[in-house]
Design a protein around this motif. Sequence first.
Motif, PDB file in Angstrom:
ATOM      1  N   ALA A  29       0.637  -1.222  -0.170  1.00 36.26           N
ATOM      2  CA  ALA A  29      -0.141   0.013   0.034  1.00 36.26           C
ATOM      3  C   ALA A  29       0.867   1.418  -0.001  1.00 36.26           C
ATOM      4  O   ALA A  29       0.259   2.039  -0.610  1.00 36.26           O
ATOM      5  CB  ALA A  29      -1.100   0.489   1.056  1.00 36.26           C
ATOM      6  N   GLU A  34       1.315   7.953  -2.064  1.00 37.39           N
ATOM      7  CA  GLU A  34       1.460   9.338  -2.491  1.00 37.39           C
ATOM      8  C   GLU A  34       0.231   9.684  -3.438  1.00 37.39           C
ATOM      9  O   GLU A  34       0.454  10.034  -4.256  1.00 37.39           O
ATOM     10  CB  GLU A  34       2.741   9.700  -3.047  1.00 37.39           C
ATOM     11  N   PHE A  40      -3.165   0.552   5.056  1.00 37.95           N
ATOM     12  CA  PHE A  40      -4.262  -0.582   6.313  1.00 37.95           C
ATOM     13  C   PHE A  40      -3.025  -0.389   7.202  1.00 37.95           C
ATOM     14  O   PHE A  40      -4.789  -0.194   7.913  1.00 37.95           O
ATOM     15  CB  PHE A  40      -4.078  -2.283   5.955  1.00 37.95           C
ATOM     16  N   ARG A  41      -2.435  -0.133   8.007  1.00 41.15           N
ATOM     17  CA  ARG A  41      -1.720   0.031   9.303  1.00 41.15           C
ATOM     18  C   ARG A  41      -0.992   1.469   9.071  1.00 41.15           C
ATOM     19  O   ARG A  41      -0.878   2.386   8.473  1.00 41.15           O
ATOM     20  CB  ARG A  41      -0.657  -1.663   9.746  1.00 41.15           C
ATOM     21  N   TRP A  47      -7.513  -0.279   8.774  1.00 36.31           N
ATOM     22  CA  TRP A  47      -7.201  -1.086  10.084  1.00 36.31           C
ATOM     23  C   TRP A  47      -6.952   0.119  11.267  1.00 36.31           C
ATOM     24  O   TRP A  47      -7.742  -0.681  11.700  1.00 36.31           O
ATOM     25  CB  TRP A  47      -6.459  -2.391   9.711  1.00 36.31           C
ATOM     26  N   HIS A 124      -3.544  -9.451  -4.713  1.00 34.76           N
ATOM     27  CA  HIS A 124      -4.493 -10.223  -4.239  1.00 34.76           C
ATOM     28  C   HIS A 124      -6.284  -9.004  -4.442  1.00 34.76           C
ATOM     29  O   HIS A 124      -7.166  -9.540  -4.454  1.00 34.76           O
ATOM     30  CB  HIS A 124      -5.074  -8.616  -2.518  1.00 34.76           C
ATOM     31  N   PHE A 167      -9.358 -11.953   4.147  1.00 31.20           N
ATOM     32  CA  PHE A 167      -9.232 -12.887   5.114  1.00 31.20           C
ATOM     33  C   PHE A 167      -9.338 -14.387   5.319  1.00 31.20           C
ATOM     34  O   PHE A 167     -10.326 -14.167   5.065  1.00 31.20           O
ATOM     35  CB  PHE A 167      -8.953 -11.977   5.700  1.00 31.20           C
ATOM     36  N   GLY A 193       7.338   0.137   0.123  1.00 30.06           N
ATOM     37  CA  GLY A 193       5.651   0.522   0.715  1.00 30.06           C
ATOM     38  C   GLY A 193       4.499  -0.696   0.912  1.00 30.06           C
ATOM     39  O   GLY A 193       3.755  -0.672   1.044  1.00 30.06           O
ATOM     40  N   THR A 194       5.681  -2.167   1.637  1.00 28.21           N
ATOM     41  CA  THR A 194       4.678  -2.913   2.575  1.00 28.21           C
ATOM     42  C   THR A 194       5.461  -2.966   4.405  1.00 28.21           C
ATOM     43  O   THR A 194       6.947  -3.176   4.359  1.00 28.21           O
ATOM     44  CB  THR A 194       5.059  -4.226   1.842  1.00 28.21           C
ATOM     45  N   SER A 195       3.933  -3.676   4.945  1.00 27.41           N
ATOM     46  CA  SER A 195       4.655  -3.611   6.243  1.00 27.41           C
ATOM     47  C   SER A 195       5.310  -4.903   6.225  1.00 27.41           C
ATOM     48  O   SER A 195       5.681  -5.633   7.616  1.00 27.41           O
ATOM     49  CB  SER A 195       3.886  -3.571   6.931  1.00 27.41           C
ATOM     50  N   ASN A 219      10.932   1.979   2.094  1.00 27.57           N
ATOM     51  CA  ASN A 219       9.582   2.056   3.206  1.00 27.57           C
ATOM     52  C   ASN A 219       9.946   3.611   4.163  1.00 27.57           C
ATOM     53  O   ASN A 219      11.686   3.839   4.080  1.00 27.57           O
ATOM     54  CB  ASN A 219       9.734   0.808   4.233  1.00 27.57           C
ATOM     55  N   ALA A 237       8.358   6.413  -1.162  1.00 26.53           N
ATOM     56  CA  ALA A 237       8.899   5.273  -3.025  1.00 26.53           C
ATOM     57  C   ALA A 237       8.858   6.239  -4.302  1.00 26.53           C
ATOM     58  O   ALA A 237       9.173   6.107  -4.429  1.00 26.53           O
ATOM     59  CB  ALA A 237       8.018   4.548  -3.081  1.00 26.53           C
TER      60      ALA A 237
HETATM   61  P1  OAD Z   1       0.336  -2.231   5.386  1.00 28.43           P
HETATM   62  O1  OAD Z   1      -0.446  -0.780   4.777  1.00 28.43           O
HETATM   63  O2  OAD Z   1       0.713  -2.746   5.822  1.00 28.43           O
HETATM   64  O3  OAD Z   1       1.859  -1.096   5.184  1.00 28.43           O
HETATM   65  C1  OAD Z   1       2.272   0.219   4.478  1.00 28.43           C
HETATM   66  C2  OAD Z   1       3.364   0.263   4.372  1.00 28.43           C
HETATM   67  O4  OAD Z   1       3.626   1.314   3.259  1.00 28.43           O
HETATM   68  C3  OAD Z   1       4.730   0.426   5.693  1.00 28.43           C
HETATM   69  O5  OAD Z   1       5.264   0.122   6.355  1.00 28.43           O
HETATM   70  C4  OAD Z   1       4.498   1.972   5.639  1.00 28.43           C
HETATM   71  O6  OAD Z   1       5.224   2.558   6.535  1.00 28.43           O
HETATM   72  C5  OAD Z   1       4.908   2.024   4.330  1.00 28.43           C
HETATM   73  N1  OAD Z   1       4.784   3.459   3.298  1.00 28.43           N
HETATM   74  C6  OAD Z   1       3.798   4.185   3.614  1.00 28.43           C
HETATM   75  N2  OAD Z   1       3.983   5.532   3.013  1.00 28.43           N
HETATM   76  C7  OAD Z   1       4.728   5.760   2.447  1.00 28.43           C
HETATM   77  C8  OAD Z   1       5.475   6.019   0.809  1.00 28.43           C
HETATM   78  N3  OAD Z   1       5.489   6.969   0.586  1.00 28.43           N
HETATM   79  N4  OAD Z   1       7.099   4.877   0.355  1.00 28.43           N
HETATM   80  C9  OAD Z   1       7.355   3.778   1.260  1.00 28.43           C
HETATM   81  N5  OAD Z   1       6.594   3.523   1.973  1.00 28.43           N
HETATM   82  C10 OAD Z   1       5.293   3.769   2.681  1.00 28.43           C
HETATM   83  O7  OAD Z   1       0.325  -1.866   4.009  1.00 28.43           O
HETATM   84  P2  OAD Z   1       0.175  -3.631   2.783  1.00 28.43           P
HETATM   85  O8  OAD Z   1       1.516  -4.071   3.619  1.00 28.43           O
HETATM   86  O9  OAD Z   1       0.153  -3.392   1.851  1.00 28.43           O
HETATM   87  O10 OAD Z   1      -4.847  -7.083   2.369  1.00 28.43           O
HETATM   88  O11 OAD Z   1      -1.012  -4.576   3.591  1.00 28.43           O
HETATM   89  C11 OAD Z   1      -0.743  -5.792   3.226  1.00 28.43           C
HETATM   90  C12 OAD Z   1      -1.543  -6.562   3.181  1.00 28.43           C
HETATM   91  O12 OAD Z   1      -2.739  -5.668   4.530  1.00 28.43           O
HETATM   92  C13 OAD Z   1      -3.078  -5.393   2.223  1.00 28.43           C
HETATM   93  O13 OAD Z   1      -3.214  -5.833   0.853  1.00 28.43           O
HETATM   94  C14 OAD Z   1      -4.713  -6.358   1.787  1.00 28.43           C
HETATM   95  C15 OAD Z   1      -3.632  -6.021   3.719  1.00 28.43           C
HETATM   96  O14 OAD Z   1      -5.154  -5.951   4.855  1.00 28.43           O
HETATM   97  C16 OAD Z   1      -6.077  -7.526   1.372  1.00 28.43           C
HETATM   98  O15 OAD Z   1      -6.650  -6.813   1.985  1.00 28.43           O
HETATM   99  C17 OAD Z   1      -5.883  -8.935   1.752  1.00 28.43           C
END
Ligand code: OAD
Length: 253
Positions: A29, A34, A40-41, A47, A124, A167, A193-195, A219, A237
């Motif tokens: 995400a 941007e 999400f987190r 969430w 997804h 989920f 950009g993924t947690s 990140n 990013a």
């Molecule tokens: P998260 O919301 O868990 O994590 C987003 C990450 O992006 C975090 O580590 C932030 O620090 C980082 N971040 C935020 N802004 C940024 C930027 N401008 N540049 C770089 N990094 C940045 O989102 P996901 O990891 O995608 O699943 O979450 C994984 C899955 O959890 C999603 O696909 C979704 C969710 O529940 C489903 O719906 C099945």
Amino acid sequence: MRPPSSPAFSDNLLTRLAGAGRVAVLTGAGISAESGVPTFRGDEGIWKKFRPEELANVNAFMRNPELVWEWYKHRKTLMATVQPNPGHAALAAMESHHAQVTVITQNIDDLHRRAGSHNVLELHGNINRNYCIACGTSVSNEDILRQEAAPRCPACRGLVRPDVVWFGELLPVDIWDESVRAAERAEVFFAIGTSAVVHPAASLPGIAKKAGAYLVEVNIEDTELSWHADEVLIGKAGDILPRLLNSYVSLSH
Ligand code: OAD
């Protein structure tokens, strides 16, 4: 001192990228943040305001399809207004410099494809697609947004759902297999950009590294993955990726 949003790139990384045939990328995400798509987190994350178990699983949908559809119609409307950002554009532009660039994304927003990436694996699903849970017919977004409450299939009147992974559901097997293959073959693997907490997507960086890839995280903050990465580039990013691309492209000329 250099501000954290503009890290220098190591010679090692630039040289590896300049010579890499196969690059694979896992995005989350954060790469779309941007563009105005909420993550999400974290403090501003979706969430924090909504519980995933109320909106993003099949039991919630069967119990209360109107509520789940209200949420997805809201997200469809939001995502129809957003545009790819320089981070998406840089990944698309990388295709001119490597034999293969595979973008494996957890995002459902379609922004990689809209930015011009050709080899996108959507783990997804995609918010622009919908299908009938009774007969499998695809239903267009226009049809969905025209209907009140929970949309019905034009063919059989069954309930229609968004073509996204909820989920508790399995990922599409062929897309997962292809993602694992891309991770195993990558010379450089990016996690952007993924947690890195939602599996099985979060296991791809480890699979890539074990198979010999140079693992790079992008990140705005450290994550659970950072300890395992060969390099962690802290910053947005949309800032880091275009600068990184410019740096190694100029090196290879
Ligand atoms: P998260 O919301 O868990 O994590 C987003 C990450 O992006 C975090 O580590 C932030 O620090 C980082 N971040 C935020 N802004 C940024 C930027 N401008 N540049 C770089 N990094 C940045 O989102 P996901 O990891 O995608 O699943 O979450 C994984 C899955 O959890 C999603 O696909 C979704 C969710 O529940 C489903 O719906 C099945």
